[in-house]
Design an enzyme around this catalytic site. Structure first.
Site, short mmCIF file in Angstrom:
data_model
loop_
_atom_site.label_atom_id
_atom_site.label_comp_id
_atom_site.label_asym_id
_atom_site.label_seq_id
_atom_site.Cartn_x
_atom_site.Cartn_y
_atom_site.Cartn_z
CB SER A 257 1.39 6.35 5.58
OG SER A 257 1.71 6.94 6.81
CG ASP B 39 9.04 5.12 7.22
OD1 ASP B 39 8.89 6.15 7.90
OD2 ASP B 39 8.14 4.60 6.55
CG HIS C 214 6.59 7.31 5.44
ND1 HIS C 214 6.21 6.11 5.99
CD2 HIS C 214 5.46 8.08 5.44
CE1 HIS C 214 4.93 6.15 6.31
NE2 HIS C 214 4.44 7.34 5.97
#
Length: 282
Positions: free
Chosen positions: A150, A228, A261
């Site tokens: 991320s 995600d 995620h």
């Protein structure tokens, strides 16, 4: 440079996982990092693989949650996991939200007040921390890899593209690939770097923009989950693919149905990433 203070140390997978604190010249604060030293280091220095975590994470998150240690032990890689920002710097507003300030350093060197004194995570990760690790632990200084998730995936890609001679392998999970164009990136960059202008001070920290102009000499691996919740609004993997086509960068971008995620996603594919780096760092 003073050595790190060891806060905790545990035997794991034939090696040692430990957590450390040291005074940082770059950030002007105490900084924390985690480390896994594989059993192969008993015979001599080993390549180091640096992992950059995402928003709200700490130096402990990856080493505890990702399931990477047994694979690092198998391949003889040291894992280095820095914290995601300075802590306790006293910058006004640094604890007001989860996506700016504490836990959200975005791996940039801030140039705008009041962040510019302490929020220097780019130089911390690329210069100060590797020098500290290589001076105090059995890490090779000639073979380094970097990856992240991320916000940390953004950091890893940017760092490898900007310093290809220092970082010999790179990969990412769910990176913020085009931060100048998404809310997380625009908020952080406006605060840390000031207003966008021409020439853009933001472009130096955007992997997709950088990749249109330059290539990393090695291949790049990116994994992205299709479930995600941040995919459409924050991550922009398609921008990275377009940049790779424009520059000729060798990029493997894998999309996975049903994955989100979280670190459950990272656990599912961490073996591939460690093996990827081990092959390139051998």
């Amino acid at each position: 440079m003073s050595g790190p203070i060891t806060r905790a140390r545990y035997r794991c997978c034939g090696g040692v996982v430990s957590f450390h604190t040291h005074r940082s010249e770059e950030t002007g604060t105490d900084m924390r990092f985690g480390l896994f030293v594989p059993p192969q280091a008993e015979k001599g220095p080993v390549p180091a693989l640096f992992y950059l975590a995402g928003l709200e994470c700490t130096e402990e998150t990856f080493l505890i949650k990702a399931g990477a240690l047994r694979f690092a032990a198998e391949h003889g890689l040291m894992l280095v996991a820095p914290d995601t920002s300075p802590r306790g710097a006293g910058v006004p507003g640094e604890d007001d939200g989860w996506d700016l300030g504490t836990g959200a350093g975005f791996y940039v060197d801030a140039t705008a007040a009041p962040w510019d004194r302490n929020y220097r995570m780019y130089s911390y990760v690329t210069e100060e921390l590797p020098a500290l690790v290589e001076a105090n632990f059995p890490a090779r200084s000639d073979r380094r890899g970097i990856f992240g998730h991320s916000m940390g995936g953004h950091g890893a890609l940017v760092i490898a593209l900007r310093q290809p001679a220092r970082w010999h392998s790179v990969s990412a999970f769910s990176p913020i690939a085009n931060p100048v164009a998404v809310p997380w990136g625009r908020k952080a960059f406006a605060s840390y770097l000031g207003p966008d202008a021409s020439p853009s001070p933001w472009a130096a920290y955007d992997a997709s923009l950088l990749m249109t102009q330059r290539r990393h000499p090695g291949p790049i691996l990116v994994d992205q989950g299709l479930s995600d919740k941040f995919l459409d609004t924050q991550l922009s993997p398609q921008a990275l693919e377009a940049a790779a086509r424009a520059s000729g960068q060798e990029l493997t971008l894998r999309r996975h149905d049903g994955y989100d995620h979280s670190y459950w996603f990272i656990q599912s594919f961490i073996a591939d990433h460690v093996q990827w780096h081990a092959r390139l760092l051998a």
